[in-house]
Design a protein around this motif. Structure first.
Motif, short mmCIF file in Angstrom:
data_model
loop_
_atom_site.label_atom_id
_atom_site.label_comp_id
_atom_site.label_asym_id
_atom_site.label_seq_id
_atom_site.Cartn_x
_atom_site.Cartn_y
_atom_site.Cartn_z
N ALA A 1 98.23 -67.16 2.34
CA ALA A 1 96.14 -66.92 1.95
C ALA A 1 95.52 -67.23 1.84
N VAL A 2 94.40 -67.59 2.21
CA VAL A 2 93.20 -68.82 1.58
C VAL A 2 92.18 -67.81 0.67
N ILE A 3 91.16 -68.11 -0.18
CA ILE A 3 90.32 -67.07 -1.12
C ILE A 3 89.07 -66.99 -0.25
N GLY A 4 88.91 -65.25 -0.02
CA GLY A 4 87.43 -65.74 0.20
C GLY A 4 86.33 -65.53 -1.00
N ASN A 5 85.05 -65.71 -0.82
CA ASN A 5 83.97 -65.71 -1.25
C ASN A 5 84.24 -63.78 -2.66
N ILE B 1 92.36 -73.61 8.52
CA ILE B 1 92.55 -72.12 8.41
C ILE B 1 91.27 -72.05 6.44
N ILE B 2 90.69 -71.19 6.75
CA ILE B 2 88.83 -71.65 5.30
C ILE B 2 88.41 -70.17 5.75
N HIS B 3 87.71 -69.44 4.52
CA HIS B 3 87.03 -68.26 4.44
C HIS B 3 86.13 -68.65 6.10
N ALA B 4 85.01 -69.87 5.60
CA ALA B 4 83.93 -69.85 6.02
C ALA B 4 83.58 -71.07 6.95
N PHE B 5 83.98 -72.23 7.02
CA PHE B 5 83.07 -73.46 6.97
C PHE B 5 83.85 -74.44 6.45
N ASP C 1 91.17 -74.84 -13.82
CA ASP C 1 90.13 -74.03 -14.58
C ASP C 1 88.67 -74.54 -14.66
N VAL C 2 89.38 -76.38 -14.56
CA VAL C 2 87.90 -76.49 -14.55
C VAL C 2 86.82 -77.31 -13.18
N GLY C 3 87.87 -76.67 -12.37
CA GLY C 3 87.26 -76.74 -10.70
C GLY C 3 86.51 -75.32 -10.85
N ILE C 4 86.64 -74.59 -11.55
CA ILE C 4 86.28 -72.65 -11.70
C ILE C 4 84.71 -72.70 -11.95
N LEU C 5 84.46 -73.43 -13.52
CA LEU C 5 83.48 -73.73 -14.15
C LEU C 5 83.03 -74.60 -13.67
N ALA C 6 83.05 -76.09 -12.42
CA ALA C 6 81.93 -77.01 -12.00
C ALA C 6 81.85 -76.13 -10.68
N ALA C 7 82.36 -75.22 -10.26
CA ALA C 7 81.62 -74.79 -8.95
C ALA C 7 80.78 -72.87 -8.85
N ASN C 8 80.96 -73.27 -10.52
CA ASN C 8 80.03 -71.67 -11.34
C ASN C 8 78.68 -72.66 -11.57
N TYR D 1 78.59 -76.94 -7.11
CA TYR D 1 78.27 -75.54 -6.29
C TYR D 1 78.76 -75.54 -5.16
N ASN D 2 77.59 -76.59 -4.88
CA ASN D 2 76.91 -76.32 -3.54
C ASN D 2 77.89 -76.29 -1.90
N ALA D 3 78.71 -77.55 -2.67
CA ALA D 3 80.01 -77.73 -1.57
C ALA D 3 80.80 -76.20 -1.02
N LEU D 4 81.28 -75.75 -2.78
CA LEU D 4 81.74 -74.48 -2.71
C LEU D 4 81.58 -73.26 -1.82
N GLU D 5 79.56 -73.54 -2.14
CA GLU D 5 79.06 -72.14 -1.33
C GLU D 5 79.02 -72.43 0.38
N ARG D 6 79.19 -73.80 0.47
CA ARG D 6 78.98 -73.47 2.16
C ARG D 6 80.55 -73.32 2.47
N LEU D 7 81.50 -73.94 1.66
CA LEU D 7 83.32 -73.61 2.08
C LEU D 7 83.43 -72.19 2.61
#
Length: 315
Positions: free
Chosen positions: A74-78, A142-146, A167-174, A181-187
């Motif tokens: 499984a992969v993570i979704g938004n 396999i990826i959720h959107a892009f 955990d560092v990645g979660i902070l950075a992606a928010n 942030y923008n990279a994960l938004e698109r993915l």
């Protein structure tokens, strides 16, 4: 027995009863430990397990047990990523990474109500954190959107050895000031472009939109807003038939020959592949649609329209 292939399943959104019917239709059976499995096949889930439907726990318990027992990937979704952020406090400010606004609470309410016990919810949030952003197999991706190599390179330093966010990645992606942030938004949410000034539409939740998601797999189309728009058919008359500025389309089209399976896009109608290399499996189960799987078999060289298996959102 010899492994024969993967059954790739799109967005479930809390429709647990439909998930069970789809697994049974695909030939999976439940064992004494409550785990669904197949003698020669394995499931791959495309994320967005939660929010909207009434069977949040049934979905998560089923998916988690299959993944944890090696019967599925499984992969993570938004929606899982948003749930992590909604239920995680910033270590410095003490504020939730995703604000507890009425809009956000409304989007998460089915999950929040199902996991009203905070300890139980945090256990599930911890499991969400183990889900990879993408899976890159020799046969397909396999990826959720892009799927985009540039965005993956951006977030790669923020992933662990299993391609899940640290955990560092979660902070950075928010953090909107961080490139992650923008990279994960698109993915996880797809590519968006700004509409011309004055052009707007309302989405399925009534939110006014000034941007549109686009068909990043359609690199040979004439690059107009109308050709590339990923919006419901009733919205199409509101989309201008004029060229998208070139700078908004730079480095987004998928031109690789590797197959990619995605979810996320709320498609309707008879399922069909998006291109020779891209297949979306979100057919709007949470909006009176269908929970959808694609049966990929060992030896398959491409995508075909005869590999879809669907069940209704309701019996």
């Amino acid at each position: 027995m010899q492994f024969t292939g993967y059954d790739i399943i799109g967005d479930i959104h809390g429709y647990g009863e439909a998930l069970i019917r789809l697994l049974l239709k695909l030939g999976y059976s439940i064992n004494e430990d409550g785990c669904y499995s197949h003698a020669t096949r394995k499931v791959i889930f495309l994320g967005d397990f939660i929010d909207r439907g009434a069977d949040q726990k049934l979905v998560i318990n089923t998916v988690r047990k299959m993944v944890d027992n090696g019967k599925a990937l499984a992969v993570i979704g938004n929606h899982e990523f948003n749930a992590i952020a909604y239920n995680t406090l910033h270590p410095i400010t003490g504020l939730p990474l995703r604000a507890h606004t009425e809009k956000n609470k409304k989007l998460h309410i089915a999950f929040l109500n199902s996991y009203s016990d905070l300890h139980e919810r945090q256990v599930i949030i911890g499991w969400f954190k183990t889900l990879p952003v993408f899976i890159d197999l020799p046969e397909f991706r396999i990826i959720h959107a892009f799927f985009n190599e540039r965005d993956i390179r951006t977030i790669k330093p923020l992933l662990n050895e299993h391609n899940a966010l640290t955990d560092v990645g979660i902070l950075a992606a928010n953090d909107k000031a961080n490139n992650a942030y923008n990279a994960l938004e698109r993915l996880l949410k797809g590519v968006e472009v700004a509409l011309p000034q004055g052009s707007t539409f309302s989405d399925k939740d009534g939110n006014v939109r000034t941007r549109i998601r686009i068909k990043w797999w359609k690199n040979k189309l004439s690059p107009t807003y109308k050709n590339f728009a990923l919006v419901p058919q009733k919205i199409m008359p509101l989309i201008p038939d004029m060229p998208i500025p070139e700078e908004q389309l730079r480095n987004i089209f998928y031109t690789d020959t590797n197959l990619v399976f995605i979810g996320h896009y709320w498609l309707t109608g008879k399922p069909k592949v998006q291109s020779n290399t891209v297949c979306c499996l979100d057919y709007s189960v949470a909006k009176n649609g269908f929970l959808t799987a694609y049966q990929w078999n060992v030896g398959d060289k491409g995508l075909t329209n005869d590999k879809y298996i669907q069940v209704n959102c309701l019996p």
